[in-house]
Design a protein around this motif. Structure first.
Motif, PDB file in Angstrom:
ATOM      1  N   ILE A   1       0.863  -1.185   0.000  1.00 15.40           N
ATOM      2  CA  ILE A   1       0.000   0.000   0.000  1.00 15.40           C
ATOM      3  C   ILE A   1       0.897   1.232   0.000  1.00 15.40           C
ATOM      4  O   ILE A   1       1.694   1.422   0.922  1.00 15.40           O
ATOM      5  N   ALA A   2       0.789   2.042  -1.057  1.00 16.49           N
ATOM      6  CA  ALA A   2       1.511   3.312  -1.118  1.00 16.49           C
ATOM      7  C   ALA A   2       0.823   4.284  -0.157  1.00 16.49           C
ATOM      8  O   ALA A   2      -0.314   4.049   0.262  1.00 16.49           O
ATOM      9  N   PRO A   3       1.491   5.383   0.210  1.00 16.22           N
ATOM     10  CA  PRO A   3       0.875   6.326   1.143  1.00 16.22           C
ATOM     11  C   PRO A   3      -0.520   6.749   0.682  1.00 16.22           C
ATOM     12  O   PRO A   3      -0.722   7.098  -0.481  1.00 16.22           O
ATOM     13  N   ARG A   4      -1.473   6.655   1.623  1.00 10.74           N
ATOM     14  CA  ARG A   4      -2.857   7.060   1.335  1.00 10.74           C
ATOM     15  C   ARG A   4      -3.559   7.415   2.639  1.00 10.74           C
ATOM     16  O   ARG A   4      -3.161   6.988   3.713  1.00 10.74           O
ATOM     17  N   GLU A   5      -4.608   8.193   2.496  1.00 10.73           N
ATOM     18  CA  GLU A   5      -5.416   8.595   3.646  1.00 10.73           C
ATOM     19  C   GLU A   5      -6.229   7.394   4.118  1.00 10.73           C
ATOM     20  O   GLU A   5      -6.772   6.640   3.313  1.00 10.73           O
ATOM     21  N   ALA A   6      -6.300   7.214   5.422  1.00  7.91           N
ATOM     22  CA  ALA A   6      -7.090   6.143   6.030  1.00  7.91           C
ATOM     23  C   ALA A   6      -7.740   6.733   7.278  1.00  7.91           C
ATOM     24  O   ALA A   6      -7.141   6.742   8.353  1.00  7.91           O
ATOM     25  N   GLY A   7      -8.931   7.269   7.123  1.00  4.44           N
ATOM     26  CA  GLY A   7      -9.577   7.952   8.239  1.00  4.44           C
ATOM     27  C   GLY A   7      -8.849   9.242   8.550  1.00  4.44           C
ATOM     28  O   GLY A   7      -8.635  10.065   7.668  1.00  4.44           O
ATOM     29  N   THR A   8      -8.392   9.376   9.778  1.00  2.00           N
ATOM     30  CA  THR A   8      -7.688  10.600  10.183  1.00  2.00           C
ATOM     31  C   THR A   8      -6.169  10.462  10.079  1.00  2.00           C
ATOM     32  O   THR A   8      -5.438  11.363  10.484  1.00  2.00           O
ATOM     33  N   ALA A   9      -5.705   9.344   9.537  1.00  2.00           N
ATOM     34  CA  ALA A   9      -4.260   9.106   9.422  1.00  2.00           C
ATOM     35  C   ALA A   9      -3.880   8.881   7.963  1.00  2.00           C
ATOM     36  O   ALA A   9      -4.726   8.635   7.108  1.00  2.00           O
ATOM     37  N   LYS A  10      -2.610   8.972   7.701  1.00  2.00           N
ATOM     38  CA  LYS A  10      -2.066   8.611   6.390  1.00  2.00           C
ATOM     39  C   LYS A  10      -1.191   7.386   6.624  1.00  2.00           C
ATOM     40  O   LYS A  10      -0.356   7.399   7.519  1.00  2.00           O
ATOM     41  N   ILE A  11      -1.391   6.331   5.838  1.00  2.00           N
ATOM     42  CA  ILE A  11      -0.677   5.070   6.048  1.00  2.00           C
ATOM     43  C   ILE A  11       0.034   4.631   4.782  1.00  2.00           C
ATOM     44  O   ILE A  11      -0.281   5.063   3.689  1.00  2.00           O
ATOM     45  N   ALA A  12       0.984   3.718   4.969  1.00  2.00           N
ATOM     46  CA  ALA A  12       1.643   2.972   3.893  1.00  2.00           C
ATOM     47  C   ALA A  12       2.032   1.634   4.510  1.00  2.00           C
ATOM     48  O   ALA A  12       2.275   1.542   5.712  1.00  2.00           O
ATOM     49  N   VAL A  13       2.064   0.588   3.687  1.00  2.00           N
ATOM     50  CA  VAL A  13       2.402  -0.728   4.193  1.00  2.00           C
ATOM     51  C   VAL A  13       3.517  -1.315   3.336  1.00  2.00           C
ATOM     52  O   VAL A  13       3.397  -1.392   2.112  1.00  2.00           O
ATOM     53  N   PHE A  14       4.622  -1.703   3.984  1.00  2.00           N
ATOM     54  CA  PHE A  14       5.741  -2.316   3.258  1.00  2.00           C
ATOM     55  C   PHE A  14       5.955  -3.740   3.725  1.00  2.00           C
ATOM     56  O   PHE A  14       5.504  -4.153   4.784  1.00  2.00           O
ATOM     57  N   ASP A  15       6.687  -4.500   2.891  1.00  2.00           N
ATOM     58  CA  ASP A  15       7.010  -5.894   3.202  1.00  2.00           C
ATOM     59  C   ASP A  15       8.332  -5.916   3.963  1.00  2.00           C
ATOM     60  O   ASP A  15       9.370  -5.543   3.429  1.00  2.00           O
ATOM     61  N   ALA A  16       8.297  -6.373   5.215  1.00  2.00           N
ATOM     62  CA  ALA A  16       9.486  -6.410   6.062  1.00  2.00           C
ATOM     63  C   ALA A  16      10.076  -7.807   6.143  1.00  2.00           C
ATOM     64  O   ALA A  16      10.801  -8.115   7.077  1.00  2.00           O
ATOM     65  N   THR A  17       9.783  -8.653   5.184  1.00  5.55           N
ATOM     66  CA  THR A  17      10.267 -10.044   5.246  1.00  5.55           C
ATOM     67  C   THR A  17      11.517 -10.221   4.377  1.00  5.55           C
ATOM     68  O   THR A  17      11.655 -11.226   3.714  1.00  5.55           O
ATOM     69  N   TRP A  18      12.409  -9.289   4.384  1.00  2.00           N
ATOM     70  CA  TRP A  18      13.640  -9.369   3.593  1.00  2.00           C
ATOM     71  C   TRP A  18      14.465 -10.526   4.034  1.00  2.00           C
ATOM     72  O   TRP A  18      14.715 -10.823   5.111  1.00  2.00           O
TER      73      TRP A  18
END
Length: 102
Positions: free
Chosen positions: A85-102
């Motif tokens: 998930i690239a940065p985007r508005e989610a309610g009152t917050a802005k979120i992004a989701v990255f894969d941390a399983t390197w």
């Protein structure tokens, strides 16, 4: 560990051998006596199953706060981090989701 220190910028705090595994924690460089993030060994089957189950459900198992999410997104992308998930508005917050399983 390298992902959390070299890419995300955390500092290793504890590295305690426990048989074939280690107790590894990292901290924020700004809050070195603050909260420690425990890095569970992926070779530990319960941790692996837990993380995989959350990933399949689309749930992040760790959240971080940054001052400028768009700037951090660009910095991490330049280092090869993949985002579901690239940065985007989610309610009152802005979120992004990255894969941390390197």
């Amino acid at each position: 560990m390298d992902f959390y220190t070299s890419v995300l910028g955390f500092i290793k705090k504890k590295d305690i051998p426990l048989g074939e595994h280690k107790w590894l924690t990292v901290v924020s460089p700004e809050e070195q006596s603050g909260v420690e993030l425990l890095l569970e060994p992926m070779g530990f089957e319960p941790a692996k199953l837990y993380q995989q189950s959350l990933k399949e459900a689309g749930i992040s198992w760790t959240s971080f706060v940054v001052d400028d999410i768009d700037k951090e997104y660009e910095r991490l992308c330049e280092q090869g981090v993949k985002f579901s998930i690239a940065p985007r508005e989610a309610g009152t917050a802005k979120i992004a989701v990255f894969d941390a399983t390197w």
